[in-house]
Design a protein around this motif. Structure first.
Motif, mmCIF file in Angstrom:
data_model
loop_
_atom_site.group_PDB
_atom_site.id
_atom_site.type_symbol
_atom_site.label_atom_id
_atom_site.label_comp_id
_atom_site.label_asym_id
_atom_site.label_seq_id
_atom_site.Cartn_x
_atom_site.Cartn_y
_atom_site.Cartn_z
ATOM 1 N N SER A 405 -2.449 20.099 -20.320
ATOM 2 C CA SER A 405 -2.766 19.509 -19.013
ATOM 3 C C SER A 405 -1.795 20.058 -17.977
ATOM 4 C CB SER A 405 -2.596 17.989 -19.060
ATOM 5 O OG SER A 405 -3.303 17.455 -20.154
ATOM 6 N N THR A 406 -2.289 20.240 -16.768
ATOM 7 C CA THR A 406 -1.414 20.688 -15.685
ATOM 8 C C THR A 406 -1.789 19.981 -14.379
ATOM 9 O OG1 THR A 406 -0.409 22.669 -14.681
ATOM 10 C CG2 THR A 406 -2.787 22.739 -15.031
ATOM 11 N N ALA A 407 -1.159 20.418 -13.301
ATOM 12 C CA ALA A 407 -1.360 19.786 -11.982
ATOM 13 C C ALA A 407 -2.807 19.944 -11.508
ATOM 14 C CB ALA A 407 -0.417 20.408 -10.971
ATOM 15 N N HIS A 408 -3.159 19.249 -10.428
ATOM 16 C CA HIS A 408 -4.523 19.380 -9.900
ATOM 17 C C HIS A 408 -4.563 19.734 -8.425
ATOM 18 C CE1 HIS A 408 -4.072 15.611 -7.864
ATOM 19 N NE2 HIS A 408 -5.334 15.431 -7.657
ATOM 20 N N GLY A 409 -3.456 19.569 -7.728
ATOM 21 C CA GLY A 409 -3.470 19.849 -6.297
ATOM 22 C C GLY A 409 -2.051 19.824 -5.792
ATOM 23 N N SER A 410 -1.888 19.639 -4.487
ATOM 24 C CA SER A 410 -0.498 19.627 -4.034
ATOM 25 C C SER A 410 0.103 18.223 -4.090
ATOM 26 C CB SER A 410 -0.351 20.244 -2.654
ATOM 27 O OG SER A 410 -1.337 19.807 -1.791
ATOM 28 N N GLY A 411 -0.726 17.199 -4.017
ATOM 29 C CA GLY A 411 -0.204 15.836 -4.116
ATOM 30 C C GLY A 411 0.319 15.331 -2.780
ATOM 31 N N ARG A 412 -0.031 14.103 -2.468
ATOM 32 C CA ARG A 412 0.369 13.560 -1.164
ATOM 33 C C ARG A 412 1.821 13.102 -1.169
ATOM 34 N NH1 ARG A 412 -4.007 12.376 2.331
ATOM 35 N NH2 ARG A 412 -2.524 11.375 3.708
ATOM 36 N N THR A 413 2.430 13.137 0.020
ATOM 37 C CA THR A 413 3.764 12.548 0.164
ATOM 38 C C THR A 413 3.750 11.457 1.223
ATOM 39 O OG1 THR A 413 4.315 14.203 1.798
ATOM 40 C CG2 THR A 413 5.066 14.618 -0.431
ATOM 41 N N MET A 414 2.647 11.360 1.943
ATOM 42 C CA MET A 414 2.602 10.412 3.063
ATOM 43 C C MET A 414 1.308 9.609 2.978
ATOM 44 S SD MET A 414 2.613 11.462 7.069
ATOM 45 C CE MET A 414 4.094 12.442 7.038
ATOM 46 N N SER A 415 1.391 8.320 3.261
ATOM 47 C CA SER A 415 0.173 7.505 3.175
ATOM 48 C C SER A 415 -0.802 7.915 4.276
ATOM 49 C CB SER A 415 0.505 6.016 3.302
ATOM 50 O OG SER A 415 0.841 5.696 4.631
ATOM 51 N N ARG A 416 -2.058 7.601 4.045
ATOM 52 C CA ARG A 416 -3.090 7.935 5.028
ATOM 53 C C ARG A 416 -2.833 7.218 6.350
ATOM 54 N NH1 ARG A 416 -7.379 10.431 3.169
ATOM 55 N NH2 ARG A 416 -7.298 10.954 0.978
ATOM 56 N N THR A 417 -2.416 5.964 6.247
ATOM 57 C CA THR A 417 -2.175 5.170 7.447
ATOM 58 C C THR A 417 -1.062 5.812 8.276
ATOM 59 O OG1 THR A 417 -2.857 3.237 6.196
ATOM 60 C CG2 THR A 417 -1.670 2.821 8.224
ATOM 61 N N LYS A 418 -0.016 6.287 7.596
ATOM 62 C CA LYS A 418 1.103 6.914 8.292
ATOM 63 C C LYS A 418 0.682 8.272 8.884
ATOM 64 C CE LYS A 418 6.032 7.242 7.350
ATOM 65 N NZ LYS A 418 7.020 7.015 6.282
ATOM 66 N N ALA A 419 -0.075 9.040 8.089
ATOM 67 C CA ALA A 419 -0.512 10.363 8.546
ATOM 68 C C ALA A 419 -1.349 10.252 9.817
ATOM 69 C CB ALA A 419 -1.299 11.062 7.446
ATOM 70 N N LYS A 420 -2.181 9.213 9.858
ATOM 71 C CA LYS A 420 -3.057 9.032 11.014
ATOM 72 C C LYS A 420 -2.251 8.749 12.271
ATOM 73 C CE LYS A 420 -6.113 5.914 10.385
ATOM 74 N NZ LYS A 420 -7.023 5.290 9.439
ATOM 75 N N LYS A 421 -1.104 8.102 12.082
ATOM 76 C CA LYS A 421 -0.236 7.829 13.234
ATOM 77 C C LYS A 421 0.494 9.098 13.664
ATOM 78 C CE LYS A 421 0.789 2.943 12.724
ATOM 79 N NZ LYS A 421 1.726 2.007 12.157
ATOM 80 N N GLN A 422 0.833 9.917 12.686
ATOM 81 C CA GLN A 422 1.667 11.079 12.966
ATOM 82 C C GLN A 422 0.876 12.299 13.458
ATOM 83 O OE1 GLN A 422 5.097 12.849 10.211
ATOM 84 N NE2 GLN A 422 5.171 10.720 10.788
ATOM 85 N N PHE A 423 -0.351 12.440 12.992
ATOM 86 C CA PHE A 423 -1.141 13.616 13.353
ATOM 87 C C PHE A 423 -2.380 13.177 14.127
ATOM 88 C CE2 PHE A 423 0.898 14.423 9.224
ATOM 89 C CZ PHE A 423 1.719 15.493 9.569
ATOM 90 N N GLN A 424 -2.857 14.115 14.945
ATOM 91 C CA GLN A 424 -4.043 13.814 15.729
ATOM 92 C C GLN A 424 -5.127 14.811 15.346
ATOM 93 O OE1 GLN A 424 -3.340 14.183 19.915
ATOM 94 N NE2 GLN A 424 -5.283 13.105 20.206
ATOM 95 N N GLY A 425 -6.290 14.310 14.945
ATOM 96 C CA GLY A 425 -7.330 15.168 14.393
ATOM 97 C C GLY A 425 -7.750 16.318 15.293
ATOM 98 N N LYS A 426 -8.027 15.987 16.548
ATOM 99 C CA LYS A 426 -8.544 16.995 17.478
ATOM 100 C C LYS A 426 -7.514 18.109 17.702
ATOM 101 C CE LYS A 426 -11.618 17.981 20.925
ATOM 102 N NZ LYS A 426 -12.238 19.163 20.353
#
Lengths: 485, 143
Positions: A405-426
């Motif tokens: 078995s090995t990894a599957h992706g990069s893995g999150r370090t920040m919650s979605r709620t926090k990311a939404k505050k920090q980054f802006q989609g547009k």
């Protein structure tokens, strides 16, 4: 954050939490990570993986892959091998999105050839591969026909001209895991999934056009074996799962297990999300057969999406998919429990390997790898964040240490709620366009949640798997176009 | 808004806490918190369709768990975005019984600002508690 005292260093890339850490641990927990990745891991991972170590029948260790992060029940990136005779099966060790997985597709086109058509390709993919909340697909199925899909997986698609015969041999389990039984699934599961075949979904699901730059080919011979043969070759990678159907199957059995686990089987667990049943109990076997339906539905889902991708490339570039060399490299599953055979204390035993947010990575010459790849090992597809890049790896012999078995992706370090505050989609979309990545998404909020900054460094994750000897780098891909679910 | 999304737990998913002075208010708040993950502005969901939800469970927390699952089921099976009103929860011999009416409409990306899909309600750190002010719950949704 410093490395907690209870974690013991085994090597530069392997760390251990001993059974004395928590009452009820049957085996130690082993975390595969560099010191840097380990330091950045959230405490939820340590708590969850040591909960996993208490499950009946667990063999050797409860494993965490380098991309591990806080999930529910198991951490994402958690692996546990259960003795099939004495062990349990747990929906929380597989995930709600059963067989969420990755598929990698080749073209014989270079970046220069695709560049003038990039926007048209992405716009059309966005149109033809539905994504987002509650999206439905183009395939209309009766309930009976849907049951045939979940029992036969991608094979159903090939029978209905939604793909090439060779696609099957390049999918784990040939696109149809044996033993799927539609009589074990609920009406609700069918109703949730029936109209969703051929859809991406949302969250971290995506479809990406990528480039294999010559400087990012780590092993020429293996890259060639997997079809990466020309400089700046364009490939397509996508990530999606079993949609509402798989989610409902997991939900149904989570509740069924809760009802019998303690009263009937006297199993005590530390987190209700780890609800389980003995693998050989009627409840355990029913879930296994139902979960296999979800595995198959997911293979079928990715097969229909592949068909759409071939259509779009063919329409925009006015050449047939065959002429464009649109062969599939491989399809890997992330969230599964599979029966595999391993030698344990000198005896070959049936082992139920739970991989949640982890990829099977069979080494060379193992059963279950397509003939064309047999002498090289199994291709492993690692999806990075949409901003950074993704990888093609290969399974290695020393992968036995983690039940391959090995990894599957990069893995999150920040919650979605926090990311939404920090980054802006547009704004993110515009910045990515400036860097040559054209993105379409149904939701700017959803886009912000998937910003590269919310993820670990995929290069470090992949390097850790290589240094630990659980998989090896073949090529790295750079994103140029992305459809975000 | 009687609910709040939590930043520091469940990194890959979405965690929220919700509250109310009665179990009914708490359930309504948790339903809105779940739907608000998928739709940015709940006031854009018009009242065109009605669904009745009836459930019975041994415990109040599993009742909430199943209640939220119902909303997710309707979102996939009938593409309905629903908001809940007229909830009534009563104690029975077997545990707790819920009767509710949900109103809403079919999701429409042109009309509704859609965010991310909720795959499931998880039982990880799932809690329903009576507090000095009323009722409180913590829920982690799988995204």
């Amino acid at each position: 954050m410093a490395i907690p005292e209870f974690i013991k260093k085994i090597s530069d890339t392997i760390w251990e939490i001993p059974p004395s850490y928590k009452e009820g641990m049957r085996v130690p927990a082993r975390i595969y990570a560099t010191e840097e990745l380990l330091t950045a891991m959230d405490e939820g991972v340590f708590d969850q993986i040591t909960n996993v170590a208490t499950l009946p029948g667990i063999l050797n260790y409860a494993y965490c892959m380098p991309d591990a992060h806080w999930g529910y029940g198991f951490p994402i990136g958690g692996v546990a091998a259960m003795d099939a005779e004495t062990g349990v099966i747990s929906p929380g060790g597989i995930g709600f999105d059963v067989n969420c997985g990755m598929r990698l597709v080749l073209t014989n086109l270079t970046y220069e050839e695709v560049k003038p058509h990039l926007q048209a390709l992405v716009d059309n993919l966005f149109k033809r591969v539905p994504a987002g909340v509650g999206c439905t697909g183009f395939i209309k199925l009766s309930q009976d026909e849907f049951c045939r899909v979940v029992e036969t997986g991608a094979q159903w698609c090939i029978k209905h001209n939604l793909g090439w015969e060779e696609d099957l041999t390049r999918t784990e389990e040939n696109g149809c895991i044996q033993g799927a039984d539609a009589s074990k699934i609920s009406k609700k599961a069918i109703e949730r999934g029936k109209d969703q075949v051929g859809t991406l979904g949302s969250g971290n699901h995506y479809l990406e056009i990528q480039v294999a730059k010559p400087e990012y080919i780590f092993d020429q011979e293996l890259a060639k074996a997997f079809g990466i043969t020309i400089p700046n070759q364009v490939v397509i990678m996508f990530h999606c799962g079993s949609r509402g159907f798989g989610h409902q199957v997991a939900t149904d059995y989570l509740q069924a297990f809760l009802k019998v686990m303690e009263s009937k089987y006297k199993i005590k667990i530390l987190d209700r999300e780890l609800a389980c049943a003995p693998f050989h109990s009627p409840e355990g076997q029913d879930y296994f057969a139902a979960m296999k339906c979800a595995i198959n539905l997911s293979f079928a889902n990715r097969q229909v999406i592949l068909h759409r991708i071939r259509e779009v490339f063919s329409d925009i570039l006015h050449r047939s998919p065959e002429d464009l060399g649109m062969h599939m490299v491989y399809d890997v599953a992330h969230n599964t429990a599979k029966l595999e055979k391993y030698e344990i204390n000198g005896e070959v035993r049936n082992v139920l390997v739970h991989r949640k947010g982890a990829t099977r990575a069979f080494g060379p010459n193992m059963e279950g790898i397509p003939e064309i790849y047999k002498k090289f090992g199994q291709p492993v597809i690692i999806g990075g964040s949409m901003e950074t890049g993704s990888y093609l790896l290969v399974g290695v012999e020393s992968g036995i240490q983690t039940f391959f078995s090995t990894a599957h992706g990069s893995g999150r370090t920040m919650s979605r709620t926090k990311a939404k505050k920090q980054f802006q989609g547009k704004k993110l979309q515009e910045e990515m366009a400036q860097r040559g990545i054209y993105v379409r998404s149904v939701s700017f909020a959803g886009l912000a949640e998937e910003a590269g900054g919310a993820y670990k460094n995929v290069d470090q994750v992949v390097e850790a798997t290589e240094r630990a000897g659980i998989s090896r780098r073949v090529a790295r891909f750079i994103p140029i176009g992305n459809v975000k679910g | 808004m009687p609910y709040k999304y939590l930043e520091e737990i469940a990194i890959a998913d979405i965690a929220f806490e919700a509250w109310g002075s009665t179990p009914e208010e708490l359930f309504k708040a948790a339903a809105d918190a779940t739907m608000n993950v998928m739709v940015a502005d709940l006031s854009t969901v018009a009242d065109r369709e009605k669904r009745r939800i009836e459930l019975e469970e041994e415990n109040l927390d599993l009742l909430l768990f199943n209640f939220l699952q119902e909303l997710i089921y309707y979102k996939d099976a009938q593409r309905l975005l629903l908001r809940v009103d007229n909830i009534h929860i009563e104690k029975t011999q077997k545990g707790f019984k819920l009767q509710a009416e949900a109103h809403g409409e079919e999701l429409n990306p042109e009309k509704h600002d859609l965010r991310v899909d909720v795959k499931a309600v998880t039982l990880h750190q799932f809690q329903v508690k009576k507090t000095s002010e009323g009722w409180w719950a913590q829920v982690i949704l799988d995204i």
